[in-house]
Design a protein around this motif. Structure first.
Motif, PDB file in Angstrom:
ATOM      1  N   ALA A 265       0.451  -1.245  -0.256  1.00  0.00           N
ATOM      2  CA  ALA A 265      -0.107  -0.298  -0.272  1.00  0.00           C
ATOM      3  C   ALA A 265       1.026   1.580  -0.406  1.00  0.00           C
ATOM      4  N   ARG A 266       1.961   0.918   0.395  1.00  0.00           N
ATOM      5  CA  ARG A 266       2.994   2.791   1.219  1.00  0.00           C
ATOM      6  C   ARG A 266       3.563   2.991  -0.127  1.00  0.00           C
ATOM      7  N   ASN A 267       3.809   1.756  -1.041  1.00  0.00           N
ATOM      8  CA  ASN A 267       4.240   1.678  -2.165  1.00  0.00           C
ATOM      9  C   ASN A 267       3.557   1.728  -3.409  1.00  0.00           C
ATOM     10  N   ALA A 268       2.045   1.830  -3.240  1.00  0.00           N
ATOM     11  CA  ALA A 268       1.631   2.243  -4.306  1.00  0.00           C
ATOM     12  C   ALA A 268       1.378   3.455  -4.257  1.00  0.00           C
ATOM     13  N   ILE A 269       1.079   3.618  -3.808  1.00  0.00           N
ATOM     14  CA  ILE A 269       0.711   5.105  -2.744  1.00  0.00           C
ATOM     15  C   ILE A 269       1.974   6.471  -3.579  1.00  0.00           C
ATOM     16  N   LYS A 270       2.844   6.163  -3.313  1.00  0.00           N
ATOM     17  CA  LYS A 270       4.266   6.700  -3.068  1.00  0.00           C
ATOM     18  C   LYS A 270       4.292   6.528  -5.066  1.00  0.00           C
ATOM     19  N   LYS A 271       4.252   5.402  -5.800  1.00  0.00           N
ATOM     20  CA  LYS A 271       3.876   5.113  -7.078  1.00  0.00           C
ATOM     21  C   LYS A 271       2.939   6.581  -7.859  1.00  0.00           C
ATOM     22  N   SER A 272       2.420   6.193  -6.896  1.00  0.00           N
ATOM     23  CA  SER A 272       0.723   7.368  -8.132  1.00  0.00           C
ATOM     24  C   SER A 272       1.211   8.178  -7.589  1.00  0.00           C
ATOM     25  N   ILE A 273       1.529   9.314  -6.416  1.00  0.00           N
ATOM     26  CA  ILE A 273       1.707  10.465  -6.268  1.00  0.00           C
ATOM     27  C   ILE A 273       3.112  10.573  -6.575  1.00  0.00           C
TER      28      ILE A 273
ATOM     29  N   PHE B  78       8.167  16.746   8.300  1.00  0.00           N
ATOM     30  CA  PHE B  78       7.400  17.087   6.681  1.00  0.00           C
ATOM     31  C   PHE B  78       6.377  18.564   7.112  1.00  0.00           C
ATOM     32  N   ARG B  79       6.050  18.351   8.370  1.00  0.00           N
ATOM     33  CA  ARG B  79       5.235  19.437   8.786  1.00  0.00           C
ATOM     34  C   ARG B  79       5.644  20.815   8.564  1.00  0.00           C
ATOM     35  N   GLY B  80       7.308  20.904   8.962  1.00  0.00           N
ATOM     36  CA  GLY B  80       8.043  22.149   8.379  1.00  0.00           C
ATOM     37  C   GLY B  80       8.105  22.282   7.212  1.00  0.00           C
ATOM     38  N   THR B  81       9.276  23.350   7.558  1.00  0.00           N
ATOM     39  CA  THR B  81       8.361  24.108   6.187  1.00  0.00           C
ATOM     40  C   THR B  81       9.475  24.257   5.437  1.00  0.00           C
ATOM     41  N   ASP B  82      10.738  23.106   5.730  1.00  0.00           N
ATOM     42  CA  ASP B  82      12.629  23.508   4.721  1.00  0.00           C
ATOM     43  C   ASP B  82      12.262  22.212   4.562  1.00  0.00           C
ATOM     44  N   VAL B  83      11.312  21.702   3.479  1.00  0.00           N
ATOM     45  CA  VAL B  83      11.457  20.104   3.361  1.00  0.00           C
ATOM     46  C   VAL B  83      11.819  20.805   2.025  1.00  0.00           C
TER      47      VAL B  83
ATOM     48  N   TYR C 216       6.646  13.021  -0.638  1.00  0.00           N
ATOM     49  CA  TYR C 216       5.877  12.713   0.763  1.00  0.00           C
ATOM     50  C   TYR C 216       5.866  13.758   1.462  1.00  0.00           C
ATOM     51  N   ARG C 217       5.832  15.241   1.780  1.00  0.00           N
ATOM     52  CA  ARG C 217       4.952  15.513   2.374  1.00  0.00           C
ATOM     53  C   ARG C 217       4.200  15.782   2.632  1.00  0.00           C
ATOM     54  N   ASP C 218       3.559  15.257   0.755  1.00  0.00           N
ATOM     55  CA  ASP C 218       1.999  15.699   0.589  1.00  0.00           C
ATOM     56  C   ASP C 218       1.212  14.449   0.895  1.00  0.00           C
TER      57      ASP C 218
ATOM     58  N   PHE D 190      -1.549  14.158   3.988  1.00  0.00           N
ATOM     59  CA  PHE D 190      -2.748  13.911   4.268  1.00  0.00           C
ATOM     60  C   PHE D 190      -3.643  12.972   4.782  1.00  0.00           C
ATOM     61  N   TYR D 191      -2.644  12.184   5.524  1.00  0.00           N
ATOM     62  CA  TYR D 191      -2.808  11.216   6.567  1.00  0.00           C
ATOM     63  C   TYR D 191      -2.844  12.149   7.791  1.00  0.00           C
ATOM     64  N   GLU D 192      -2.557  12.624   7.909  1.00  0.00           N
ATOM     65  CA  GLU D 192      -3.052  14.238   8.411  1.00  0.00           C
ATOM     66  C   GLU D 192      -3.958  14.685   8.994  1.00  0.00           C
TER      67      GLU D 192
END
Lengths: 160, 135
Positions: free
Chosen positions: A141-149, B30-35, B42-44, B48-50
């Motif tokens: 799941a993690r890698n699918a989401i990573k790939k998609s985004i 990733f909540r920080g500004t210097d990403v 990855y930050r997105d 998203f989860y947050e």
């Protein structure tokens, strides 16, 4: 706990109204069995499992009726959102679409781990699967989401 | 936290080797500004989860659950008590009506007082006896 139950139900049913129905049903069933609470290891795990089962049951019935639900997420619940600015709407929709398309077990594992912060053991208990299965599902799941985004974002950048 | 450490944690994260605490550290970072730019996607994902964590049911749900769960006052008992009070009241008033008007039993006030005192003493003694087993 009520919120966690709701979010799991919403993840599976994609419909706020149905998700609330499931939570109500499970909480009332929980109340009617309050004499047994002492014997249970974890009230939360019990409820999460009950929500999962009830949702899968509903999904099966939906398929039988073959009535396509509109898939409307509970938009109201996002109204007052402090993270609104952190993530662009199109990106948000992109990740959600990807999650919606994942197999059910992957969806549930992602929901319980990334959103609710459950340990691998807790997830295995709630879903009734082995630790290895939890990790395999989470990996996929993690890698699918990573790939998609990452794919979407690089294609956006190429467009510009 | 240093960028090298984050890169290590991310690697562990994709391999499903991070602990819940380490994942919290990543989320915090990733909540920080210097990403850096290459980690923006990855930050997105972490935001998203947050954001999903903030999803809550409508306010009516709790009310609907409480409606079923809340203990109700024992209405049936209350009705029985009310009925008993009415019956008792009726009975007493009928009894009072049928009773002949009161007459004096003693001519001498001293004698009357002694009789009353004696009656009270018996009543009080019986009360003590009656209450004793409760203690």
């Amino acid at each position: 706990m009520k919120d966690k139950l709701y979010r799991l139900a919403l993840r599976l049913l994609l419909n706020g109204h149905d998700a609330e129905d499931v939570v109500q049903e499970v909480m009332i069933r929980l109340w009617s069995r309050r004499e047994e609470w002492g014997q249970w290891q974890s009230l939360e795990a019990y409820c999460m499992t009950a929500v999962k089962n009830s949702c899968l049951d509903r999904l099966r019935k939906r398929q039988l009726r073959s009535v396509g639900e509109d898939g409307a997420w509970d938009v109201n619940s996002h109204d007052k959102d402090p993270h609104e600015k952190m993530i662009a709407k199109e990106t948000y929709m992109q990740i959600r679409k990807c999650m919606d398309e994942l197999p059910q077990h992957q969806q549930m594992v992602i929901q319980l781990r990334e959103v609710e912060g459950f340990s691998y053991n807790e997830i295995a208990e709630v879903l009734g699967i082995s630790l290895d299965q939890v990790k395999v599902n989470l990996f996929r799941a993690r890698n699918a989401i990573k790939k998609s985004i990452t794919q979407t974002e690089s294609s956006w950048k190429e467009d510009r | 936290m240093e960028r090298g450490q984050i890169a290590q944690l991310l690697e562990k994260y994709w391999q499903v080797e991070t602990t819940v605490e380490e994942e919290k550290m990543l989320e915090e970072y990733f909540r920080g500004t210097d990403v850096p730019l290459e980690w923006e996607s990855y930050r997105d994902i972490f935001s998203f989860y947050e954001r999903e964590r903030g999803v809550k049911p409508g306010e009516g749900l709790e009310e609907r659950i409480m409606e079923v769960v809340r203990p109700r006052p024992r209405l049936r008992g209350a009705w029985w008590s009310a009925a008993a009070v009415i019956v008792l009241g009726l009975g007493l008033s009928l009894y009072q009506r049928d009773k002949p008007a009161m007459k004096d039993t003693y001519d001498d006030p001293q004698q009357a007082l002694a009789a009353v005192q004696k009656a009270l003493l018996i009543a009080s003694r019986n009360m003590h006896k009656g209450l004793h087993p409760l203690k």
